[in-house]
Design a protein around this motif. Structure first.
Motif, PDB file in Angstrom:
ATOM      1  N   UNK A  33     -18.505 -35.892  14.295  1.00 56.42           N
ATOM      2  CA  UNK A  33     -19.236 -36.864  15.370  1.00 56.42           C
ATOM      3  C   UNK A  33     -19.146 -38.303  15.034  1.00 56.42           C
ATOM      4  N   UNK A  48     -17.153 -36.140  19.829  1.00 55.10           N
ATOM      5  CA  UNK A  48     -17.324 -34.743  19.057  1.00 55.10           C
ATOM      6  C   UNK A  48     -16.235 -34.202  18.830  1.00 55.10           C
ATOM      7  N   UNK A  91     -21.461 -44.891  13.054  1.00 54.83           N
ATOM      8  CA  UNK A  91     -21.778 -44.002  12.260  1.00 54.83           C
ATOM      9  C   UNK A  91     -21.036 -42.716  12.485  1.00 54.83           C
ATOM     10  N   UNK A  98     -19.942 -26.286  14.902  1.00 54.87           N
ATOM     11  CA  UNK A  98     -20.627 -27.142  16.073  1.00 54.87           C
ATOM     12  C   UNK A  98     -21.591 -26.491  16.894  1.00 54.87           C
ATOM     13  N   UNK A  99     -22.583 -26.070  16.204  1.00 53.90           N
ATOM     14  CA  UNK A  99     -23.656 -25.486  17.058  1.00 53.90           C
ATOM     15  C   UNK A  99     -25.024 -26.545  17.019  1.00 53.90           C
ATOM     16  N   UNK A 100     -25.681 -26.289  18.138  1.00 52.95           N
ATOM     17  CA  UNK A 100     -26.882 -27.212  18.258  1.00 52.95           C
ATOM     18  C   UNK A 100     -27.827 -27.240  17.186  1.00 52.95           C
ATOM     19  N   UNK A 101     -28.046 -26.200  16.464  1.00 54.23           N
ATOM     20  CA  UNK A 101     -29.002 -26.300  15.417  1.00 54.23           C
ATOM     21  C   UNK A 101     -28.676 -26.557  13.893  1.00 54.23           C
ATOM     22  N   UNK A 102     -27.374 -27.060  14.255  1.00 58.10           N
ATOM     23  CA  UNK A 102     -26.946 -27.319  12.570  1.00 58.10           C
ATOM     24  C   UNK A 102     -27.385 -29.008  12.381  1.00 58.10           C
ATOM     25  N   UNK A 103     -27.706 -29.139  10.990  1.00 60.28           N
ATOM     26  CA  UNK A 103     -28.250 -30.331  10.713  1.00 60.28           C
ATOM     27  C   UNK A 103     -26.760 -31.144  10.616  1.00 60.28           C
ATOM     28  N   UNK A 104     -26.682 -32.436  10.703  1.00 56.52           N
ATOM     29  CA  UNK A 104     -25.729 -33.610  10.854  1.00 56.52           C
ATOM     30  C   UNK A 104     -25.897 -34.105   9.584  1.00 56.52           C
ATOM     31  N   UNK A 106     -24.910 -37.646   7.686  1.00 56.43           N
ATOM     32  CA  UNK A 106     -23.941 -38.799   8.093  1.00 56.43           C
ATOM     33  C   UNK A 106     -23.670 -39.629   6.972  1.00 56.43           C
ATOM     34  N   UNK A 107     -22.522 -40.548   7.360  1.00 55.07           N
ATOM     35  CA  UNK A 107     -22.109 -41.443   6.438  1.00 55.07           C
ATOM     36  C   UNK A 107     -22.911 -42.738   6.550  1.00 55.07           C
TER      37      UNK A 107
ATOM     38  N   UNK B  36     -34.975 -37.413  11.664  1.00 55.36           N
ATOM     39  CA  UNK B  36     -34.073 -38.343  10.586  1.00 55.36           C
ATOM     40  C   UNK B  36     -34.828 -39.212  10.023  1.00 55.36           C
ATOM     41  N   UNK B  51     -36.471 -25.084  14.862  1.00 52.10           N
ATOM     42  CA  UNK B  51     -35.437 -24.106  15.622  1.00 52.10           C
ATOM     43  C   UNK B  51     -36.010 -23.229  16.254  1.00 52.10           C
ATOM     44  N   UNK B  94     -31.342 -31.301  20.393  1.00 54.27           N
ATOM     45  CA  UNK B  94     -30.066 -30.762  20.571  1.00 54.27           C
ATOM     46  C   UNK B  94     -30.306 -29.610  21.678  1.00 54.27           C
ATOM     47  N   UNK B  96     -28.115 -26.368  23.530  1.00 52.22           N
ATOM     48  CA  UNK B  96     -26.815 -25.641  23.541  1.00 52.22           C
ATOM     49  C   UNK B  96     -26.652 -25.256  25.114  1.00 52.22           C
ATOM     50  N   UNK B 101     -22.878 -28.539  23.347  1.00 55.85           N
ATOM     51  CA  UNK B 101     -24.106 -29.007  23.213  1.00 55.85           C
ATOM     52  C   UNK B 101     -24.194 -30.457  23.036  1.00 55.85           C
TER      53      UNK B 101
END
Lengths: 115, 115
Positions: A33, A48, A91, A98-104, A106-107, B36, B51, B94, B96, B101
């Protein structure tokens, strides 16, 4: 690598020039993203990528902005003919899928200043 | 359209005092909720996420958040803050959909802990 890396960390450019911002996601993460963070505002979604699917470009603010992701890994965000309003922190984030519940993850961001 | 509202842009608080950072969202479907944290000169990292299941979620560094579906809120709390909690906190939602999403971030709340 251990985390998401971005380069350069800072970029100062003159109005009208093109810039390229690079993102190296966490190895094995299929989703990537790009966001823009302006002072006093939240994170603005730009684009994305998920695996080999067509990217979701719905957040790109104008046709001066484009991004690509080569080999499902490294991504480059390109801004053509930069304007002063493009000044912001850009960022990059990646997630396992690519699921809505996944943690992203970040750089650290690239701070872009357009003079 | 989905939106996230963080009601306070800045929250100053004394060390060892309790704090609540407020987040409200608008969505007509089931959502996943995140907080975050961005420490000075660092990238964003996940504090906690909801979740499903228990509406009270515990995260890192003693933070917790409660999901309230009827009030569409996900407020972040800590009973006793430390100087090291000084940072910017972002609420994110987020959802879905059939085409993928979207993650929407709030504008952020800057927590400033004073000695």
């Amino acid at each position: 690598g251990a985390g998401v890396s971005q380069s350069p960390s800072n970029k100062v450019t003159e109005k009208g020039k093109d810039v390229e911002l690079r993102c190296d996601p966490i190895s094995g993460h299929t989703a990537l993203y790009w966001y823009r963070q302006s002072l006093g505002q939240g994170l603005e979604f730009l684009i994305y990528f998920q695996g080999n699917s067509a990217p979701d470009k719905s957040g790109l603010p104008s046709d001066r902005f484009s991004a690509e992701r080569t080999g499902g890994s490294v991504s480059t965000l390109t801004i053509q003919r930069t304007q002063q309003e493009d000044s912001a922190v850009y960022l990059c984030a990646s997630s396992q899928a690519g699921e809505a519940y996944n943690e992203q993850f970040f750089g650290p961001g690239t701070r872009l200043t357009v003079l | 359209a989905q939106s996230v509202t963080q009601l306070d842009s800045q929250v100053p608080v004394f060390e060892e005092a309790p704090v609540e950072l407020r987040c409200n969202y608008s969505s007509s479907v089931s959502v996943y909720l995140f907080w975050y944290v961005q420490y000075p000169n660092q990238g964003l990292q996940l504090l906690l996420k909801y979740l499903s299941g228990s509406t009270l979620v515990k995260g890192i560094n003693g933070f917790e958040a409660e999901f309230n579906k009827s009030q569409t809120s996900f407020h972040l709390r800590k009973p006793s803050v430390h100087i090291s909690d000084t940072a910017e906190y972002f609420c994110a939602v987020s959802e879905q959909g059939t085409g993928g999403f979207k993650t929407i971030f709030g504008a952020g709340t800057r927590l400033f802990v004073k000695a």
